[in-house]
Design a protein around this motif. Structure first.
Motif, PDB file in Angstrom:
ATOM      1  N   LEU A  48       0.828  -1.210   0.000  1.00 25.51           N
ATOM      2  CA  LEU A  48       0.000   0.000   0.000  1.00 25.51           C
ATOM      3  C   LEU A  48       0.860   1.257   0.000  1.00 25.51           C
ATOM      4  CD1 LEU A  48      -2.593  -1.072   2.726  1.00 25.51           C
ATOM      5  CD2 LEU A  48      -3.002  -0.957   0.251  1.00 25.51           C
ATOM      6  N   GLY A  49       2.130   1.122   0.346  1.00 24.60           N
ATOM      7  CA  GLY A  49       2.990   2.281   0.546  1.00 24.60           C
ATOM      8  C   GLY A  49       3.105   3.244  -0.607  1.00 24.60           C
ATOM      9  N   PRO A  50       3.440   2.775  -1.829  1.00 21.26           N
ATOM     10  CA  PRO A  50       3.622   3.729  -2.922  1.00 21.26           C
ATOM     11  C   PRO A  50       2.386   4.573  -3.223  1.00 21.26           C
ATOM     12  CG  PRO A  50       4.615   1.636  -3.490  1.00 21.26           C
ATOM     13  CD  PRO A  50       3.862   1.417  -2.206  1.00 21.26           C
ATOM     14  N   MET A  51       1.205   4.076  -2.918  1.00 20.17           N
ATOM     15  CA  MET A  51      -0.011   4.834  -3.197  1.00 20.17           C
ATOM     16  C   MET A  51      -0.523   5.604  -1.978  1.00 20.17           C
ATOM     17  SD  MET A  51      -0.652   4.340  -6.403  1.00 20.17           S
ATOM     18  CE  MET A  51      -2.386   4.657  -6.748  1.00 20.17           C
ATOM     19  N   MET A  52      -0.137   5.174  -0.745  1.00 16.64           N
ATOM     20  CA  MET A  52      -0.769   5.756   0.431  1.00 16.64           C
ATOM     21  C   MET A  52       0.190   6.401   1.420  1.00 16.64           C
ATOM     22  SD  MET A  52      -3.954   3.155   1.256  1.00 16.64           S
ATOM     23  CE  MET A  52      -4.661   4.301   2.445  1.00 16.64           C
ATOM     24  N   PHE A  53       1.470   6.056   1.395  1.00 10.18           N
ATOM     25  CA  PHE A  53       2.400   6.679   2.320  1.00 10.18           C
ATOM     26  C   PHE A  53       2.699   8.117   1.897  1.00 10.18           C
ATOM     27  CE2 PHE A  53       4.577   2.452   3.707  1.00 10.18           C
ATOM     28  CZ  PHE A  53       3.394   2.062   4.313  1.00 10.18           C
ATOM     29  N   PHE A  54       3.206   8.892   2.828  1.00  2.90           N
ATOM     30  CA  PHE A  54       3.566  10.282   2.527  1.00  2.90           C
ATOM     31  C   PHE A  54       4.666  10.342   1.471  1.00  2.90           C
ATOM     32  CE2 PHE A  54       6.566  13.798   3.326  1.00  2.90           C
ATOM     33  CZ  PHE A  54       5.732  14.869   3.009  1.00  2.90           C
ATOM     34  N   ARG A  55       4.489  11.259   0.529  1.00  2.00           N
ATOM     35  CA  ARG A  55       5.518  11.563  -0.459  1.00  2.00           C
ATOM     36  C   ARG A  55       5.734  13.065  -0.440  1.00  2.00           C
ATOM     37  NH1 ARG A  55       5.941   7.266  -4.512  1.00  2.00           N
ATOM     38  NH2 ARG A  55       6.884   8.773  -5.918  1.00  2.00           N
ATOM     39  N   ASP A  56       6.976  13.475  -0.434  1.00  2.00           N
ATOM     40  CA  ASP A  56       7.304  14.896  -0.363  1.00  2.00           C
ATOM     41  C   ASP A  56       7.191  15.516  -1.751  1.00  2.00           C
ATOM     42  OD1 ASP A  56       8.111  17.378   0.461  1.00  2.00           O
ATOM     43  OD2 ASP A  56      10.238  16.861   0.600  1.00  2.00           O
ATOM     44  N   ASP A  57       5.941  15.556  -2.246  1.00  2.00           N
ATOM     45  CA  ASP A  57       5.681  16.129  -3.559  1.00  2.00           C
ATOM     46  C   ASP A  57       4.311  16.788  -3.538  1.00  2.00           C
ATOM     47  OD1 ASP A  57       3.788  14.054  -3.807  1.00  2.00           O
ATOM     48  OD2 ASP A  57       5.152  12.775  -4.933  1.00  2.00           O
ATOM     49  N   VAL A  58       3.837  17.185  -4.697  1.00  2.00           N
ATOM     50  CA  VAL A  58       2.568  17.905  -4.775  1.00  2.00           C
ATOM     51  C   VAL A  58       1.406  17.070  -4.253  1.00  2.00           C
ATOM     52  CG1 VAL A  58       2.114  17.174  -7.157  1.00  2.00           C
ATOM     53  CG2 VAL A  58       1.126  19.320  -6.314  1.00  2.00           C
ATOM     54  N   VAL A  59       1.477  15.761  -4.377  1.00  3.82           N
ATOM     55  CA  VAL A  59       0.397  14.895  -3.912  1.00  3.82           C
ATOM     56  C   VAL A  59       0.354  14.828  -2.395  1.00  3.82           C
ATOM     57  CG1 VAL A  59      -0.502  12.536  -3.945  1.00  3.82           C
ATOM     58  CG2 VAL A  59       0.429  13.540  -6.035  1.00  3.82           C
ATOM     59  N   GLY A  60       1.501  14.861  -1.758  1.00  2.00           N
ATOM     60  CA  GLY A  60       1.565  14.643  -0.326  1.00  2.00           C
ATOM     61  C   GLY A  60       1.282  15.858   0.532  1.00  2.00           C
ATOM     62  N   GLU A  62      12.941  18.738  -6.564  1.00  2.00           N
ATOM     63  CA  GLU A  62      11.518  19.028  -6.688  1.00  2.00           C
ATOM     64  C   GLU A  62      11.048  18.843  -8.121  1.00  2.00           C
ATOM     65  OE1 GLU A  62      10.587  22.057  -2.989  1.00  2.00           O
ATOM     66  OE2 GLU A  62      10.706  22.899  -5.018  1.00  2.00           O
ATOM     67  N   ALA A  63      11.880  19.195  -9.091  1.00  2.00           N
ATOM     68  CA  ALA A  63      11.525  18.940 -10.491  1.00  2.00           C
ATOM     69  C   ALA A  63      11.398  17.440 -10.747  1.00  2.00           C
ATOM     70  CB  ALA A  63      12.575  19.557 -11.415  1.00  2.00           C
ATOM     71  N   LEU A  64      12.319  16.666 -10.177  1.00  2.00           N
ATOM     72  CA  LEU A  64      12.255  15.212 -10.322  1.00  2.00           C
ATOM     73  C   LEU A  64      10.956  14.668  -9.752  1.00  2.00           C
ATOM     74  CD1 LEU A  64      13.382  12.343 -10.767  1.00  2.00           C
ATOM     75  CD2 LEU A  64      14.543  12.578  -8.565  1.00  2.00           C
ATOM     76  N   ARG A  65      10.610  15.091  -8.541  1.00  2.00           N
ATOM     77  CA  ARG A  65       9.399  14.581  -7.915  1.00  2.00           C
ATOM     78  C   ARG A  65       8.149  14.991  -8.696  1.00  2.00           C
ATOM     79  NH1 ARG A  65      12.563  15.589  -3.095  1.00  2.00           N
ATOM     80  NH2 ARG A  65      11.650  17.661  -2.795  1.00  2.00           N
ATOM     81  N   VAL A 122       5.364  12.391 -10.390  1.00  2.00           N
ATOM     82  CA  VAL A 122       3.916  12.495 -10.238  1.00  2.00           C
ATOM     83  C   VAL A 122       3.234  12.417 -11.598  1.00  2.00           C
ATOM     84  CG1 VAL A 122       2.035  14.054  -9.608  1.00  2.00           C
ATOM     85  CG2 VAL A 122       3.961  13.732  -8.048  1.00  2.00           C
ATOM     86  N   LEU A 123       3.734  13.166 -12.582  1.00  2.00           N
ATOM     87  CA  LEU A 123       3.128  13.150 -13.917  1.00  2.00           C
ATOM     88  C   LEU A 123       3.156  11.750 -14.511  1.00  2.00           C
ATOM     89  CD1 LEU A 123       4.572  16.454 -15.434  1.00  2.00           C
ATOM     90  CD2 LEU A 123       2.166  15.957 -14.987  1.00  2.00           C
ATOM     91  N   MET A 124       4.284  11.057 -14.365  1.00  2.00           N
ATOM     92  CA  MET A 124       4.403   9.727 -14.946  1.00  2.00           C
ATOM     93  C   MET A 124       3.513   8.717 -14.226  1.00  2.00           C
ATOM     94  SD  MET A 124       6.474   9.822 -17.532  1.00  2.00           S
ATOM     95  CE  MET A 124       6.798   8.080 -17.723  1.00  2.00           C
ATOM     96  N   SER A 125       3.591   8.718 -12.895  1.00  2.00           N
ATOM     97  CA  SER A 125       2.858   7.696 -12.152  1.00  2.00           C
ATOM     98  C   SER A 125       1.358   7.934 -12.204  1.00  2.00           C
ATOM     99  CB  SER A 125       3.342   7.658 -10.704  1.00  2.00           C
ATOM    100  OG  SER A 125       3.179   8.910 -10.079  1.00  2.00           O
ATOM    101  N   ALA A 126       0.933   9.205 -12.215  1.00  2.00           N
ATOM    102  CA  ALA A 126      -0.503   9.491 -12.252  1.00  2.00           C
ATOM    103  C   ALA A 126      -1.077   9.349 -13.655  1.00  2.00           C
ATOM    104  CB  ALA A 126      -0.772  10.905 -11.724  1.00  2.00           C
ATOM    105  N   GLY A 127      -0.277   9.663 -14.663  1.00  2.00           N
ATOM    106  CA  GLY A 127      -0.816   9.724 -16.019  1.00  2.00           C
ATOM    107  C   GLY A 127      -0.719   8.452 -16.825  1.00  2.00           C
TER     108      GLY A 127
END
Length: 421
Positions: free
Chosen positions: A89-101, A233-236, A240-245
């Motif tokens: 569940l971690g990759p989808m639900m744990f905290f990520r230091d990006d726009v999603v988190g 931050e650009a990397l993160r 997000v764009l790749m994993s979400a899209g």
């Protein structure tokens, strides 16, 4: 979360049962009948959450970040060790230091560069690029008279298109595809976390190259954007764009093709050349969106939602497909009607998907190109035998085998202007 004891109707359903079933409609109908707009579900053995299925309840959760946080550090099941650090569940639900988190000001700061990058997409160029890539994929199976339109087509199209937008040569994208499949699927925690690491490594190398030699792509734009403070931050943001899209657009393409090949309302149009592609795309979004269940929000205090007592730290899953069953919002009528886009497939509130327009360009072009190129295309198995990928979040056919009488892949040779394909 606390489920009232002694009531069999309140036994939590495994969340993956809402995505892997042949037909989602009776599953969500039963959940609504048994539980109302907020249902208890099980994410994995012993890990429970609430599935928010009510239209207004879902908008409340997504639109009230001061009460329902996107920060996975607020999840009580993680804080108390119920969910271990290595959980799938971690990759989808744990905290990520990006726009999603993040929420609030930090979320807005990190989201603006992504919105600016998406706004800069040239949709005519994107359509030409996707069509070129699609015809190349079709050319690889054109002579066989048969194909799996998931493994040989839908799985590759979004990745190649996103790779082109971000700055990758499509020839580098096979390793990206492997990483994305591990990240998005429901395999072991080791697979998911390894996919996450591989994706970030690949993108780090791209950013290093773009720091040395900027180009006309999203990677260069994000590196130069004043709203991002570091290359990390650009990397993160690209992650997000790749994993979400990628996986959601793949699912959208595959499900739309499946609908058009199996549903009599659309199948006749395919055979007759009257494709109805936009209707099919919109119906998929309305009643069985690619992200069936979107993780997650976490209650910041004890509260009430849809008649349920929500405890501080409870996880709430956004039931983006289940809202189609809310008769309070849809006046008891069939939710999807031609031209209706009053769905929540893109979520809502500050974290709503900002890339819906590029996603539609990619999906529509992919569906149109393959159906125009293949003559006499038919599903090669009984629709009842279609199986779906084992994920609690997304719904995508595992295979979509078809036969066809003739293929006209046209344009598979030579380079088109405006694409790195």
């Amino acid at each position: 979360m606390t489920v009232p004891p002694g009531d069999p109707a309140d036994a939590p359903l495994r969340l993956s049962a809402t995505t892997g079933c042949p037909d989602t409609w009776p599953v969500f109908d039963r959940l609504w009948r048994d539980h109302g707009p907020v249902a208890p579900v099980e994410l994995e053995p012993g890990v429970h959450a609430w599935l928010v299925m009510g239209y207004e309840e879902l908008k409340t959760v997504t639109g009230t970040p001061r009460l329902y946080s996107r920060d996975g550090r607020d999840w009580r099941a993680f804080q108390d060790g119920t969910v271990p650090p290595g959980s799938p569940l971690g990759p989808m639900m744990f905290f990520r230091d990006d726009v999603v988190g993040h929420d609030g000001d930090e979320h807005r700061r990190l989201r603006r560069p992504i919105e600016d990058a998406i706004a800069a997409v040239d949709h005519r160029r994107l359509r030409r690029t996707v069509e070129y890539l699609c015809r190349g994929l079709i050319g690889a199976f054109a002579e066989r008279g048969a194909a799996d339109l998931v493994a040989e087509y839908a799985e590759a199209v979004p990745l190649l298109a996103l790779g082109d937008l971000i700055g990758f040569d499509p020839r580098q994208s096979r390793e990206l595809l492997t990483a994305m499949r591990a990240l998005s699927g429901s395999g072991s925690g080791e697979d998911a976390h390894e996919g996450d690491r591989r994706l970030e490594a690949l993108l780090s190398r791209l950013l290093a190259a773009r720091r040395e030699e900027p180009a006309d792509d999203i990677a260069s734009l994000l590196l130069a954007h004043p709203g991002l403070r570091t290359a990390a931050e650009a990397l993160r943001s690209i992650v997000v764009l790749m994993s979400a899209g990628n996986h959601t657009t793949m699912s959208w393409i595959a499900q739309t093709l499946g609908l058009m090949l199996t549903d009599p309302r659309f199948a006749g149009r395919v055979r007759g050349g009257r494709l109805g592609i936009d209707d099919a795309l919109d119906e998929v979004l309305a009643v069985a969106p690619p992200m069936i269940n979107m993780p997650a929000r976490y209650a910041l205090r004890d509260t009430e939602l849809g008649g349920r007592a929500i405890a501080r730290g409870d996880a709430l899953i956004l039931g983006l497909a289940a809202v189609a069953h809310d008769v309070r919002a849809h006046a008891g009528s069939q939710f999807w009607q031609r031209g209706n886009r009053a769905h929540l497939a893109w979520s809502a509130g500050p974290h709503a998907c900002p890339a819906r327009d590029p996603a539609r360009t990619i999906a529509r072009t992919a569906v149109a190109t393959v159906l125009h190129a293949l003559r006499g295309v038919r599903l090669a198995i009984d629709p009842a035998d279609l199986e779906y990928e084992p994920s609690p979040w997304t719904r995508c056919p595992a295979r979509l085998p078809v036969t066809f009488t003739h293929a006209d892949p046209g344009g598979t040779h030579g380079r088109r202007s405006g694409t790195r394909a």
